[in-house]
Structures are given as structure tokens and as C-alpha cells.
Design a protein around this motif. Structure first.
Motif, PDB file in Angstrom:
ATOM      1  N   TYR A  69       3.157  -7.396 -11.170  1.00  0.00           N
ATOM      2  CA  TYR A  69       2.466  -6.197 -10.700  1.00  0.00           C
ATOM      3  C   TYR A  69       1.402  -6.584  -9.684  1.00  0.00           C
ATOM      4  CZ  TYR A  69       4.899  -3.128 -13.851  1.00  0.00           C
ATOM      5  OH  TYR A  69       5.879  -2.395 -14.452  1.00  0.00           O
ATOM      6  N   ALA A  79       0.841  -1.207   0.000  1.00  0.00           N
ATOM      7  CA  ALA A  79       0.000   0.000   0.000  1.00  0.00           C
ATOM      8  C   ALA A  79       0.872   1.252   0.000  1.00  0.00           C
ATOM      9  CB  ALA A  79      -0.930  -0.006   1.212  1.00  0.00           C
ATOM     10  N   GLY A 117       0.005   0.685  -4.010  1.00  0.00           N
ATOM     11  CA  GLY A 117      -0.832  -0.418  -4.476  1.00  0.00           C
ATOM     12  C   GLY A 117      -2.326  -0.244  -4.286  1.00  0.00           C
ATOM     13  N   LEU A 118      -2.704   0.776  -3.521  1.00  0.00           N
ATOM     14  CA  LEU A 118      -4.124   1.037  -3.323  1.00  0.00           C
ATOM     15  C   LEU A 118      -4.736   1.676  -4.564  1.00  0.00           C
ATOM     16  CD1 LEU A 118      -4.499   0.159  -0.454  1.00  0.00           C
ATOM     17  CD2 LEU A 118      -4.919   2.503   0.210  1.00  0.00           C
ATOM     18  N   SER A 119      -3.917   2.430  -5.296  1.00  0.00           N
ATOM     19  CA  SER A 119      -4.483   3.211  -6.399  1.00  0.00           C
ATOM     20  C   SER A 119      -3.931   2.838  -7.768  1.00  0.00           C
ATOM     21  CB  SER A 119      -4.276   4.700  -6.133  1.00  0.00           C
ATOM     22  OG  SER A 119      -2.943   4.951  -5.769  1.00  0.00           O
ATOM     23  N   SER A 120      -3.023   1.889  -7.815  1.00  0.00           N
ATOM     24  CA  SER A 120      -2.581   1.392  -9.118  1.00  0.00           C
ATOM     25  C   SER A 120      -1.833   0.080  -8.927  1.00  0.00           C
ATOM     26  CB  SER A 120      -1.686   2.413  -9.828  1.00  0.00           C
ATOM     27  OG  SER A 120      -0.472   2.561  -9.139  1.00  0.00           O
ATOM     28  N   ALA A 121      -1.590  -0.597 -10.038  1.00  0.00           N
ATOM     29  CA  ALA A 121      -0.795  -1.822  -9.980  1.00  0.00           C
ATOM     30  C   ALA A 121       0.656  -1.402  -9.834  1.00  0.00           C
ATOM     31  CB  ALA A 121      -0.998  -2.626 -11.256  1.00  0.00           C
ATOM     32  N   THR A 154      -1.770  -5.250  -7.013  1.00  0.00           N
ATOM     33  CA  THR A 154      -2.739  -4.239  -6.601  1.00  0.00           C
ATOM     34  C   THR A 154      -3.392  -4.708  -5.307  1.00  0.00           C
ATOM     35  OG1 THR A 154      -3.251  -3.975  -8.944  1.00  0.00           O
ATOM     36  CG2 THR A 154      -4.678  -2.833  -7.400  1.00  0.00           C
ATOM     37  N   VAL A 155      -3.601  -3.801  -4.393  1.00  0.00           N
ATOM     38  CA  VAL A 155      -4.334  -4.130  -3.172  1.00  0.00           C
ATOM     39  C   VAL A 155      -5.823  -4.174  -3.536  1.00  0.00           C
ATOM     40  CG1 VAL A 155      -4.916  -3.387  -0.827  1.00  0.00           C
ATOM     41  CG2 VAL A 155      -2.602  -3.024  -1.712  1.00  0.00           C
ATOM     42  N   THR A 156      -6.505  -5.252  -3.216  1.00  0.00           N
ATOM     43  CA  THR A 156      -7.936  -5.363  -3.529  1.00  0.00           C
ATOM     44  C   THR A 156      -8.771  -4.566  -2.528  1.00  0.00           C
ATOM     45  OG1 THR A 156      -8.283  -7.238  -2.079  1.00  0.00           O
ATOM     46  CG2 THR A 156      -7.626  -7.741  -4.341  1.00  0.00           C
TER      47      THR A 156
END
Lengths: 221, 221
Positions: B64, B14, B18-22, B66-68
């Protein structure tokens, strides 16, 4: 750095009020709180004491624990990390994908006066007659889902010459600095890896893109 | 509940965005970041994927992540806990101890006009001529140390009839609802388990306490 397991325990003591007073903590109560065994809870308390994160004293009615200055500093480091994660004011979502051809109906709809006037009023975009369609890369789909939680602008449906035009929602964004908006029709089940955009510009031209070109869509909250 | 070790890893992703993009994350880079082995980092990523906290995709240039939404919710729960810990506006420090007798010199100093006028002006306390002395219980000493970080009021030193009176610092607090102030002389090395207080009241009388009585001092930030 504090061990992750110890941190969970330290945080629990802080939540009980251990930052500002000595709080009654037994291995049993802590074990129950954290769903661990009393033996494990006891080990954690010893570890926290050995690393000077807490101080413990016995009173007639049991064990009292206070979070030390060092313990508090460790918790503050965590807090600062979460603030950095969540309080970034301009949260920037980045969606990567590639340009694809639409079905051509975008051109028609964008030109319909009932829509065009709303795009202009609500989005500040007098749209180029046509849509710019992007197929998201798999890694962008998770980010795309998060956009659903943002404040979309409602484009209302209407009737014109006995024909019904459905509503949609729109979200402003940008591609290479050009203002545009993602448009999602309300009526259909929309594929989650496709994004349809409108812009005042003929994006295909100004960006020099063709089908298959990499596109980066930026959404700022 | 997310495993503590997994949480550390999720938080790191995060923080990378990772919260807003890969974001590009390799087991190696993550291992370095968290001071763990690449094997362990790899296991954590698999665990986070299995529990639907992250989504992973491979691109030509690597992995890559991403946080779900689920991952984000777990991080938000943590963030909320730290906010509860640190953002309680009226933070209440509680110090427990017992009443002891002072050396009697408190009575003299409190009556000196150069001090008394400052107590009145700066603390709003026209002090009873005498101090109320509390020996802190061992579990309160750690809390007492934290008070040092608060905003103490400076009582300035002065000279009167060629006699020099040293400065001190004071912190308002209360005992059983009676306003008082902790007073710490600047000149001496003060024992950390003793707290000397002044108040407009004769606390010993109004509280009905005598030497050895339990006393609770409350300090609100």
C-alpha cells in the motif's frame, strides 16, 4: 505519450509564453532554466520538433519556438490530470485501523458539561458517554498527518469548580455512516497512530465491534 | 526538483487516490499503467520512497502506498505551473509579419453596404474603405493556426442586385492599439501566411507603415 523529459521541456516553453506566440529559446537558455546541459536541451528541442510538439524558426536574432496544437493538447492532458488530482471537491480521506480499549477517562471527560455543551453546539453531537479508540494501521498514519491541514473545530478550555479543563480540537468524520468526530487534546503530545472519537451512538454496540475489529474512518473535506 | 520519470509515477499514484488514502499499488500494476517494465516500476517506487515522496507499507494483501506531504507539495508545484500556462485570463496572441499590398478588391468589398453594416453592427467597426494586408513571418504561422479555435464572428453572405456575396468570419484584434479585425472569406482556400484586416482607421497612414514594414497583430481572448 510524450516522454517525461520532453514534457518538462515543453512545459518550460509554454511557461515562457510559447502557447500564444513564438518565443525566443536557445539551447543555452533552456539548459540553464532546466539545469541540464546545452547538448541535452538541444536534443530535447529536436525531439519535440520531430514529434510535432513545437515548431522552430530562425530569425536574425536567434531561434524562435512555438508550441503546436499537438503540443498544447499534450499539456492539456497533463493539466486535466492535475485537476482531477486536486479539484475533487469531496475529497475523501480514508483511515484504516482497529478498535482498541481506551483508558476509560474518555467517559469522564465527555460527560463534563463544559465539553458536552461544546460538542453539541459546535459539532452537533450529543455524545454517548465514552470514546471510541482506534489504533491506525501503519499505512494510514501518512493520511492521518494530512488531516492536520484541514479546518479543525476548536473546543475551548475552561475552569469548573477550580478545576482546569484543557482545550482540544475536533474534526467531524464518519464510521460506517455514523457521524462522529476525532478529538485531539491540545495539552499533550498525542501518539500519531491513535485516534479518539466521539459519537452520539455507542459505536461499539451499533457497529458490533470489539477490540481488534477492523475500523474504517472516513473524513470528507 | 523531482526527476521527470519519478513525477510520472507519483502522479499515477495520486490519480489512484494516494493523496487521501493508502492505495494498493504493485510494481506489476504500476508497470502496466505506465507502459514500463515491472523492474523499472519497482525502481521508481524505491526512488520515490528514498526521496520521501511516498510511504509504503505491506499488508496481508500486498503493498500500500500513500503520497506524503512532500510528494503532494511537488505535485502542487506542477499543478500551479499548468494553471499559470492555461488560466491566464487575458491570453494574448502575438502575430508578427510585414505589411504587403492587397489586390485592391478589399477596397471594393469593404464598401459594399451588406458587409459594411455587419462590420458596424457585429464588430463595432465602421471600416475605412480598404484592407490592411499582412504577410506573417514563419514563426507566427503556428500561432495563427491557434486562432481558429477562438470564437470568430460570422459575417453572413447575402444577395444584392442578383449578385451573391459570400460569408466570412472575423476576429477582433489590435495593431499598435488601433482596433481592427482579421477577416477571412468563407469561400476560398485562404493562404495561411496572409492576414487581411479591416479598421476604422486608414492604418497604413496612422501607423506610418509602407510595404515591408514590420507589423505586430495582437489578439486577446
Amino acid at each position: 505519450m510524450i516522454a517525461p523529459d520532453d514534457l518538462v521541456c515543453l512545459k518550460a516553453i509554454a511557461l515562457l509564453g510559447g502557447l500564444s506566440s513564438a518565443v525566443s529559446v536557445s539551447s543555452q537558455s533552456l539548459a540553464q532554466e532546466l539545469s541540464i546541459s546545452p547538448q541535452t536541451a538541444s536534443r530535447r528541442l529536436i525531439s519535440l520538433e520531430n514529434t510535432h510538439m513545437i515548431s522552430r524558426t530562425m530569425r536574425g536574432d536567434g531561434q524562435y519556438v512555438t508550441v503546436t496544437q499537438t503540443g498544447e493538447e499534450n499539456l492539456r492532458v497533463e493539466y486535466a490530470a492535475y485537476r482531477r488530482i486536486f479539484e475533487t471537491h469531496d475529497r475523501h480521506y480514508i483511515l484504516e485501523g482497529e478498535l482498541i480499549s481506551g483508558l476509560g477517562e474518555g467517559r469522564y471527560y465527555v460527560s463534563v458539561e463544559g465539553y458536552a455543551s461544546q460538542f453539541s453546539d459546535k459539532l452537533g453531537i450529543t455524545p454517548y458517554p465514552g470514546t471510541f479508540n482506534v489504533k491506525l494501521s501503519p499505512s494510514a498514519i501518512e493520511t492521518r498527518r494530512k488531516l492536520d491541514a484541514m479546518e479543525w473545530i476548536e473546543i475551548e478550555g475552561f475552569t469548573d469548580h477550580d478545576r482546569t479543563f484543557g482545550g482540544a480540537r475536533a474534526l467531524k468524520c464518519s464510521i460506517n455512516g455514523y457521524t462522529c468526530a476525532i478529538l485531539i487534546p491540545g495539552r499533550t503530545h498525542y501518539p500519531e497512530d491513535i485516534v479518539e472519537l466521539i459519537s452520539a451512538e455507542h459505536l461499539r454496540d451499533v457497529l458490533g465491534t470489539e477490540d481488534g475489529s477492523a475500523v474504517i474512518i472516513e473524513v470528507t473535506r
